[in-house]
Design a protein around this motif. Structure first.
Motif, PDB file in Angstrom:
ATOM      1  N   ALA A 230       0.825  -1.209   0.000  1.00  0.00           N
ATOM      2  CA  ALA A 230       0.000   0.000   0.000  1.00  0.00           C
ATOM      3  C   ALA A 230       0.860   1.259   0.000  1.00  0.00           C
ATOM      4  O   ALA A 230       0.570   2.224  -0.715  1.00  0.00           O
ATOM      5  CB  ALA A 230      -0.934   0.007   1.206  1.00  0.00           C
ATOM      6  N   GLN A 231       1.934   1.261   0.781  1.00  0.00           N
ATOM      7  CA  GLN A 231       2.786   2.438   0.843  1.00  0.00           C
ATOM      8  C   GLN A 231       3.504   2.679  -0.484  1.00  0.00           C
ATOM      9  O   GLN A 231       3.679   3.828  -0.911  1.00  0.00           O
ATOM     10  CB  GLN A 231       3.797   2.294   1.987  1.00  0.00           C
ATOM     11  N   GLU A 232       3.891   1.621  -1.170  1.00  0.00           N
ATOM     12  CA  GLU A 232       4.540   1.788  -2.467  1.00  0.00           C
ATOM     13  C   GLU A 232       3.529   2.256  -3.518  1.00  0.00           C
ATOM     14  O   GLU A 232       3.846   3.100  -4.355  1.00  0.00           O
ATOM     15  CB  GLU A 232       5.203   0.476  -2.910  1.00  0.00           C
ATOM     16  N   TYR A 233       2.317   1.712  -3.455  1.00  0.00           N
ATOM     17  CA  TYR A 233       1.247   2.185  -4.353  1.00  0.00           C
ATOM     18  C   TYR A 233       1.010   3.674  -4.134  1.00  0.00           C
ATOM     19  O   TYR A 233       0.877   4.440  -5.099  1.00  0.00           O
ATOM     20  CB  TYR A 233      -0.024   1.382  -4.090  1.00  0.00           C
ATOM     21  N   MET A 234       0.967   4.113  -2.878  1.00  0.00           N
ATOM     22  CA  MET A 234       0.773   5.527  -2.579  1.00  0.00           C
ATOM     23  C   MET A 234       1.935   6.365  -3.105  1.00  0.00           C
ATOM     24  O   MET A 234       1.720   7.446  -3.664  1.00  0.00           O
ATOM     25  CB  MET A 234       0.612   5.746  -1.072  1.00  0.00           C
ATOM     26  N   ARG A 235       3.147   5.890  -2.938  1.00  0.00           N
ATOM     27  CA  ARG A 235       4.303   6.638  -3.444  1.00  0.00           C
ATOM     28  C   ARG A 235       4.179   6.856  -4.950  1.00  0.00           C
ATOM     29  O   ARG A 235       4.387   7.971  -5.464  1.00  0.00           O
ATOM     30  CB  ARG A 235       5.602   5.885  -3.157  1.00  0.00           C
ATOM     31  N   ILE A 236       3.804   5.794  -5.644  1.00  0.00           N
ATOM     32  CA  ILE A 236       3.724   5.866  -7.104  1.00  0.00           C
ATOM     33  C   ILE A 236       2.640   6.838  -7.547  1.00  0.00           C
ATOM     34  O   ILE A 236       2.872   7.691  -8.411  1.00  0.00           O
ATOM     35  CB  ILE A 236       3.466   4.459  -7.686  1.00  0.00           C
ATOM     36  N   TYR A 237       1.475   6.732  -6.937  1.00  0.00           N
ATOM     37  CA  TYR A 237       0.365   7.575  -7.390  1.00  0.00           C
ATOM     38  C   TYR A 237       0.366   8.968  -6.758  1.00  0.00           C
ATOM     39  O   TYR A 237      -0.588   9.711  -6.920  1.00  0.00           O
ATOM     40  CB  TYR A 237      -0.961   6.850  -7.212  1.00  0.00           C
ATOM     41  N   ARG A 238       1.451   9.312  -6.108  1.00  0.00           N
ATOM     42  CA  ARG A 238       1.665  10.696  -5.686  1.00  0.00           C
ATOM     43  C   ARG A 238       2.723  11.375  -6.559  1.00  0.00           C
ATOM     44  O   ARG A 238       3.101  12.513  -6.292  1.00  0.00           O
ATOM     45  CB  ARG A 238       2.094  10.737  -4.219  1.00  0.00           C
ATOM     46  N   LEU A 239       3.173  10.708  -7.614  1.00  0.00           N
ATOM     47  CA  LEU A 239       4.186  11.301  -8.493  1.00  0.00           C
ATOM     48  C   LEU A 239       3.627  12.485  -9.269  1.00  0.00           C
ATOM     49  O   LEU A 239       4.359  13.427  -9.589  1.00  0.00           O
ATOM     50  CB  LEU A 239       4.720  10.248  -9.479  1.00  0.00           C
ATOM     51  N   GLY A 240       2.344  12.428  -9.601  1.00  0.00           N
ATOM     52  CA  GLY A 240       1.720  13.556 -10.266  1.00  0.00           C
ATOM     53  C   GLY A 240       1.805  13.521 -11.779  1.00  0.00           C
ATOM     54  O   GLY A 240       2.164  12.511 -12.391  1.00  0.00           O
ATOM     55  N   ARG A 241       1.485  14.660 -12.378  1.00  0.00           N
ATOM     56  CA  ARG A 241       1.360  14.754 -13.833  1.00  0.00           C
ATOM     57  C   ARG A 241       2.727  14.973 -14.490  1.00  0.00           C
ATOM     58  O   ARG A 241       3.005  16.030 -15.072  1.00  0.00           O
ATOM     59  CB  ARG A 241       0.394  15.880 -14.201  1.00  0.00           C
ATOM     60  N   LEU A 242       3.574  13.979 -14.398  1.00  0.00           N
ATOM     61  CA  LEU A 242       4.845  13.980 -15.111  1.00  0.00           C
ATOM     62  C   LEU A 242       4.601  13.513 -16.544  1.00  0.00           C
ATOM     63  O   LEU A 242       3.476  13.160 -16.906  1.00  0.00           O
ATOM     64  CB  LEU A 242       5.835  13.046 -14.416  1.00  0.00           C
ATOM     65  N   TRP A 247       7.220   9.361 -15.484  1.00  0.00           N
ATOM     66  CA  TRP A 247       6.378   8.797 -14.425  1.00  0.00           C
ATOM     67  C   TRP A 247       6.703   7.321 -14.233  1.00  0.00           C
ATOM     68  O   TRP A 247       6.900   6.853 -13.110  1.00  0.00           O
ATOM     69  CB  TRP A 247       4.912   8.985 -14.782  1.00  0.00           C
ATOM     70  N   MET A 248       6.778   6.594 -15.345  1.00  0.00           N
ATOM     71  CA  MET A 248       7.024   5.158 -15.242  1.00  0.00           C
ATOM     72  C   MET A 248       8.431   4.862 -14.744  1.00  0.00           C
ATOM     73  O   MET A 248       8.636   3.933 -13.950  1.00  0.00           O
ATOM     74  CB  MET A 248       6.800   4.495 -16.602  1.00  0.00           C
ATOM     75  N   ILE A 249       9.389   5.651 -15.171  1.00  0.00           N
ATOM     76  CA  ILE A 249      10.759   5.447 -14.695  1.00  0.00           C
ATOM     77  C   ILE A 249      10.833   5.651 -13.190  1.00  0.00           C
ATOM     78  O   ILE A 249      11.455   4.869 -12.463  1.00  0.00           O
ATOM     79  CB  ILE A 249      11.733   6.393 -15.430  1.00  0.00           C
ATOM     80  N   GLN A 250      10.190   6.717 -12.687  1.00  0.00           N
ATOM     81  CA  GLN A 250      10.192   6.954 -11.251  1.00  0.00           C
ATOM     82  C   GLN A 250       9.345   5.935 -10.498  1.00  0.00           C
ATOM     83  O   GLN A 250       9.611   5.638  -9.332  1.00  0.00           O
ATOM     84  CB  GLN A 250       9.689   8.372 -10.953  1.00  0.00           C
ATOM     85  N   ALA A 251       8.329   5.382 -11.169  1.00  0.00           N
ATOM     86  CA  ALA A 251       7.448   4.408 -10.516  1.00  0.00           C
ATOM     87  C   ALA A 251       8.099   3.032 -10.410  1.00  0.00           C
ATOM     88  O   ALA A 251       8.134   2.430  -9.333  1.00  0.00           O
ATOM     89  CB  ALA A 251       6.124   4.317 -11.269  1.00  0.00           C
TER      90      ALA A 251
END
Length: 271
Positions: A230-242, A247-251
């Motif tokens: 859950a915490q990793e999912y939250m990290r990913i979907y807080r990256l924003g409108r890159l 976005w995928m590289i950071q995710a």
């Protein structure tokens, strides 16, 4: 709704904060999610709830839309910079919706098993299911794109002419990509989606969303504990409108690509 989030591993405080910003309403159609446009608005989840109560189809759609809403709240209310709120494009919110939808049975109150993590979503059966869903919706997307090209090339066409053209396009796509696998010449099944008219060029977001979903599933599989997932999912979907690639590289550490799921399917079918 907080219970759904905690079953996925969200901390109770985060679950309450997210659920507080999601409003559930009945839908006249099949259902959809409507995002907030500012930090004083709620994300709205709409699904069919007949007088007899919600059936599985309505519930399955609701979980899909819930995945949209969770994403919409995370990258609106949990992000530092409002100007970065959102996702790179619609395919990335569809990926979140697919990720939740795949876990719908594990979220039911009667199911004592915790919601599946990414590891469980990487079983051979789950991989083939994702691949088949992608294969199915890619055909519909090709019809959608070709139909809109035809409309622009024929701006004075009547509804009847559009209907005939769309059916022929559906037959051509079927004959090229589906008849060799499933048989039946000139099948018009790929022309069935109402999205083609009421949501122009939306359908291509679904196969792209499946591609993103699989890369997320493959990445999230390493988080075997629910709270870590859950915490990793939250990290990913807080990256924003890159940008989609960034976005995928950071995710997940790599650019968007069809290759991961193709490799997985080849591995599963060769076992």
């Amino acid at each position: 709704m907080p219970r759904l989030l905690t079953k996925m591993g969200f901390y109770s405080e985060d679950a309450r904060r997210i659920a507080h910003r999601i409003v559930v309403e009945p839908a006249r159609g099949s259902g959809h999610a409507w995002p907030s446009l500012g930090r004083k608005e709620d994300s709205r989840l709409r699904t069919r709830i007949p007088a007899s109560g919600m059936d599985y189809k309505g519930y399955n759609i609701a979980v899909h839309e819930f995945g949209h809403c969770v994403e919409q709240v995370l990258d609106m209310y949990f992000i530092d910079h409002y100007m970065l709120s959102g996702v790179p494009n619609t395919a990335y919110t569809e990926a979140s919706a697919f990720l939740w939808q795949q876990r719908d049975l594990q979220l039911l109150p009667s199911n004592s098993v915790s919601a599946q993590t990414g590891e469980a979503a990487q079983t051979g059966e789950a991989i083939l299911d994702q691949f088949w869903s992608m294969y199915e919706i890619m055909g519909v997307s090709l019809v959608d794109m070709a139909m809109w090209r035809w409309i622009y090339a024929n701006p004075d066409a009547t509804p009847e002419q559009l209907c005939q053209a769309t059916q022929q396009i559906a037959k051509d796509v079927w004959n090229a990509y589906y008849e060799p696998v499933l048989g039946e010449h000139d099948c018009v099944l790929l022309a069935v989606y109402s999205h083609m008219v009421n949501a122009p060029m939306y359908l291509p977001n679904y196969p792209l969303g499946h591609i993103v979903q699989y890369q997320l599933e493959e990445h999230l599989a390493q988080y075997k504990e629910q709270k870590d997932f859950a915490q990793e999912y939250m990290r990913i979907y807080r990256l924003g409108r890159l940008t989609p690639k960034e976005w995928m590289i950071q995710a997940v550490g790599s650019a968007p690509s069809i290759e991961p799921i193709l490799r997985a399917v080849e591995r599963v079918t060769s076992e």
